[in-house]
Scaffold this active site. Structure first.
Site, mmCIF file in Angstrom:
data_model
loop_
_atom_site.group_PDB
_atom_site.id
_atom_site.type_symbol
_atom_site.label_atom_id
_atom_site.label_comp_id
_atom_site.label_asym_id
_atom_site.label_seq_id
_atom_site.Cartn_x
_atom_site.Cartn_y
_atom_site.Cartn_z
ATOM 1 N N GLU A 1 0.806 -1.210 0.000
ATOM 2 C CA GLU A 1 0.000 0.000 0.000
ATOM 3 C C GLU A 1 0.849 1.275 0.000
ATOM 4 O O GLU A 1 0.858 2.050 0.971
ATOM 5 C CB GLU A 1 -0.984 -0.004 1.182
ATOM 6 C CG GLU A 1 -1.991 -1.148 1.099
ATOM 7 C CD GLU A 1 -3.073 -1.085 2.159
ATOM 8 O OE1 GLU A 1 -2.841 -0.461 3.207
ATOM 9 O OE2 GLU A 1 -4.146 -1.661 1.938
ATOM 10 N N GLU B 1 -6.603 -7.833 -0.810
ATOM 11 C CA GLU B 1 -7.050 -7.872 0.589
ATOM 12 C C GLU B 1 -8.501 -7.421 0.659
ATOM 13 O O GLU B 1 -8.894 -6.469 -0.023
ATOM 14 C CB GLU B 1 -6.281 -6.874 1.464
ATOM 15 C CG GLU B 1 -4.826 -7.143 1.662
ATOM 16 C CD GLU B 1 -4.195 -6.063 2.566
ATOM 17 O OE1 GLU B 1 -4.925 -5.404 3.336
ATOM 18 O OE2 GLU B 1 -2.981 -5.880 2.463
HETATM 19 C C1 GAL Z 1 -4.530 -2.872 4.926
HETATM 20 C C2 GAL Z 1 -3.096 -3.306 5.095
HETATM 21 C C3 GAL Z 1 -2.985 -4.588 5.903
HETATM 22 C C4 GAL Z 1 -3.844 -4.485 7.126
HETATM 23 C C5 GAL Z 1 -5.258 -4.201 6.712
HETATM 24 C C6 GAL Z 1 -6.223 -4.133 7.871
HETATM 25 O O1 GAL Z 1 -4.630 -1.531 4.600
HETATM 26 O O2 GAL Z 1 -2.477 -3.531 3.851
HETATM 27 O O3 GAL Z 1 -1.630 -4.797 6.247
HETATM 28 O O4 GAL Z 1 -3.373 -3.459 7.933
HETATM 29 O O5 GAL Z 1 -5.303 -2.954 6.062
HETATM 30 O O6 GAL Z 1 -7.518 -3.817 7.454
#
Ligand code: GAL
Length: 763
Positions: A152, A308
């Site tokens: 990110e 994710e």
């Molecule tokens: C994302 C991040 C992850 C984790 C996740 C939690 O933004 O890439 O490492 O923190 O959020 O929702």
């Protein structure tokens, strides 16, 4: 493109795996359970830098070697990360000048990730070095199928205002403007006497006493994106020396405003995205659809990867709501419907410590005895049946203009009203189209848009002359263009285009705007005589070729045009001079029950209450029984109510809607459906757009409730029911992917359910 798709077959399923948080004996449990859940891909090593390089130049790959071998032996493939989003503590100590500095000049503390200056040469060296070590060591490991650079970019350190950044910014400005005179002209520095004598005098836009040069702010925003892209390129190019596997980095579309992902798009081999629902929103599934469509568009229409999302609650919102039964499944399949070839989560196993210990995971703290775990296993099994969707494309007839530069510029200080909001307008148009079952692409205003039947520019405040010409050519060539208020106002330096508003759009729209009349907070104005209501904005439109479709009947511009149409040969350009709300049929998707769970079949009253209190969406929250009737029965009796006319010849089989269209053109020249205030969901923006969609010949399913998400991807039709009632969709025939049932005719999707039909013979 190197090596995409990444897996030999099927949809990728899994998530971030952080085994370093657990003793090694747990790893064996992990891989056993991964197999049980159908996990075939994990993202590994994202936050491992301090373990791999415990001191500068000292390496220890033992643990990573062991876990990759274990995953390999279990048949789980690896998306191997470079750990550069979280530099080790020693790095920070050794290089104090690499620390992140915020706009107020605070040096940002460590004890967290992303705490570094993106322009730091020390960071560049250290990150390049660890990336090289990892790439050279694991490039030919059989488990590794792709590379996950960083994590990110720009999430928490999008901008740094330290002296190192300032120096890099000046170099960037030299490159962009050539000489300081050109910079002065671009930024309009004669205003307030802010002329620069040399590039050396330029400072980043740190906190200023009062309104700051907007050209400076926009260029700094661009520079910051480029600084992160440079970091990505360095690592990607290091990896490419050792491997031809695809390289990605996970984007945050559309929820990381500082990152202009059009600029990023060409840098990655496969676009991947992280998306988290905003739990405060009852209509989060529509924002999810927008994110997925925008991600697909950034990917140029190619399949992309959902890198994710969450199985349930996150931990970083004010109120972290667990997902409702069935919601994780609906969310996952909606991403696939809209072009993702993966369903990956943050994270595999819930953490016991650290900042994210209350974040959901595939394997929750409650363990395998939980409903969540059962859902994770069931989803894995379903995705196993969806393999044939991989690689296929989503086609859209409608495009929405999205430009991050316009997003940034619109929201700089001192605009005509604080209520101007890029996301609000884009989402209003997107929602109206979503509820009309229209799948959209997003486009940059300079993109080739000739293939679309309809292009909507909901918030194009910053629009270059070249982009405006692009829109003009499109409409002249027979396209249908819709533009919303306060568009085409400034160029790339935030300088107002010459002449009356809307500058470079005057000609294509056939009008000018003499004066803006922003409304008071919560003030509304009526327009037309069919119940349309505008918020936020009113303005004095002067026609110059266009004709008025609706006039304001209230407020500062009563008696003057509010919606206009400019006929341009076969095409037309519409203009909407106020904020119309999308309006909904009445059912609220967030409360969709899971029919398999008795206790959940009743709507959650607390959620309903929230919805009913949401005045911004207000008028349509009461379900319209007449409309529900349409949804489950086929009024035309021909069995094909939901079919897309372009594909099946059922041009308009919903009599209620046909009736609207058949009224003919109204006195101002727009098809009569604009008057359909009497049809549920037809008021406000949806009613206006419905008329324009018809005029532009955009085919779409008819007679469905607006809680049914209908998406076609290649040979598959995804039917996602976000509502409380079963929905029968006619005209979709083929094989049910999950139940292997043959659907010769109607398909009934249960409340909260998802049905995916693969059309017989791939027709
Ligand atoms: C994302 C991040 C992850 C984790 C996740 C939690 O933004 O890439 O490492 O923190 O959020 O929702």
């Amino acid at each position: 493109m190197p090596g995409y798709p990444v897996l030999p077959e099927g949809i990728a399923y899994g998530g971030d795996y952080n085994p370093e948080q657990w003793p090694e004996e747990v790893w064996h449990d992990d891989v056993r359970l991964m197999r049980e859940a159908g996990v075939n891909l994990v993202s590994l090593g994202i936050f491992n830098w301090s373990l791999l390089e415990p001191a500068e130049g000292v390496y220890d790959f033992g643990r990573l070697d062991r876990i990759i071998d274990l995953l390999d032996a279990s048949g789980v493939k690896v998306d191997l990360a470079t750990p550069t989003s979280s530099p080790p503590v020693w790095f920070r100590k050794a290089h104090p000048d690499s620390r992140l500095v915020d706009r107020e000049g605070h040096v940002i503390a460590g004890g967290s990730r992303h705490s570094f200056c993106p322009s730091s040469p020390h960071y560049a060296t250290a990150a390049g070095r660890i990336a090289e070590r990892i790439a050279s060591r694991y490039a030919s490991h059989p488990a590794v199928v792709m590379w996950h650079v960083h994590n990110e970019y720009g999430w928490a350190n999008a901008q740094c205002y330290c002296e190192t950044s300032a120096e890099a910014f000046r170099d960037w400005l030299r490159e962009r403007h050539g000489d300081v005179g050109a910079l002065n002209t671009a930024w309009g520095t004669t205003f307030w006497g802010l002329t620069y004598g040399s590039f050396e005098e330029v400072e980043p836009p740190r906190v200023a006493p009062v309104g700051q040069l907007t050209g400076l702010q926009l260029d700094f925003a661009r520079f910051c994106v480029d600084a992160h892209i440079a970091n990505f390129r360095r690592e990607r190019d290091v990896i490419r020396r050792f491997s031809d596997l695809p390289v990605t980095t996970n984007f945050m579309i559309p929820n990381c405003r500082p990152m202009d992902y059009w600029r990023w798009a060409g840098e990655v081999d496969v676009v991947s995205n992280d998306h988290y629902l905003d739990a405060a929103r009852a209509d989060g599934h529509i924002e999810l659809a927008l994110a997925a469509d925008l991600t697909r568009s950034v990917a140029g229409g190619r399949p992309w990867m959902l890198m994710e999302h969450s199985t349930g609650a996150v931990n970083w919102q004010p109120r972290n709501l667990a997902k409702r039964p069935g919601e994780m499944r609906r969310n996952s399949l909606a991403h696939v419907a809209r072009g993702s070839d993966s369903v990956l989560f943050f994270q595999w196993r819930a953490s016991r410590y650290g900042a994210e210990k209350f974040h959901s995971a595939m394997l929750p703290h409650a363990g395998t005895g939980s409903e969540l775990w059962n859902d994770v296993v069931a989803l894995g099994a379903e995705l196993g049946k969806l393999g044939r969707v991989r690689g296929s494309r989503v086609e859209a007839d409608v495009a929405l203009v999205w430009d991050w530069e316009s997003y940034w510029a619109l929201e700089l200080e001192w605009r005509p009203t604080a209520d101007l909001d890029f996301r609000e307008r884009v989402e209003a148009f997107y929602e109206a189209l979503w509820r009309e079952h229209v799948t959209v692409d997003f486009v940059h205003p300079s993109a080739d848009i000739s293939g679309y039947k309809l292009v909507v520019a909901p918030s194009s405040y910053l629009l270059t002359e070249a982009s405006a010409k692009n829109l003009h050519r499109y409409a002249e060539a027979g396209g249908h263009l819709v533009v919303s208020y306060f568009s085409g106002i400034v160029d790339e330096n935030d300088t107002i285009h010459s002449g009356p508003y809307p500058g470079v759009l005057r000609e294509v729209l056939g009008l000018s705007v003499e004066e803006f009349h922003p409304l008071r907070e919560n003030e509304t104005v009526a327009l037309g005589d069919h119940g349309l209501t505008g918020r936020i904005w009113s303005e004095r439109v002067r026609l110059a070729g266009a004709h008025a479709v609706q006039d304001f009947t209230e407020g500062p511009d009563a008696g003057h045009p509010a919606v206009t149409c400019h006929e341009l040969g076969a095409g037309a350009a519409w203009y909407i001079a106020t904020a119309l709300d999308p309006s909904r049929d009445g059912d609220d998707g967030s409360t969709a029950p899971d029919p398999s769970r008795d206790e959940d079949t009743a709507p959650d009253p607390s959620r309903d209450e929230d919805t009913a209190l949401d005045s911004s969406r207000g008028s349509d929250v009461i379900p319209d029984p007449s409309h529900d009737g349409d949804a489950v029965s086929d009024p035309a009796g021909d069995g094909d109510a939901a079919l897309d006319p372009s594909r099946d010849g059922e041009a308009a089989s919903d009599p209620a809607r046909d009736g609207d269209v058949a009224e003919g053109r109204d006195s101002h020249g727009l098809p009569g459906a604009i008057h359909d205030g009497g049809v549920a969901g037809g008021r406000e923006l949806r009613g206006v757009l419905r008329a324009i969609l018809d005029r532009a010949g955009v085919s779409r399913p008819r007679g469905l409730p607006d809680t049914l998400e209908f998406v076609r991807r290649g040979d598959h039709v995804f039917l996602i029911n976000h509502g409380h009632e079963p929905v029968t969709v006619r005209g979709v025939s083929g094989t049910g992917v999950f139940d292997d049932a043959e659907y010769p005719g109607p398909v009934t999707v249960p409340p909260g359910g998802v049905t995916v039909v693969e059309r017989a013979g791939g027709a």
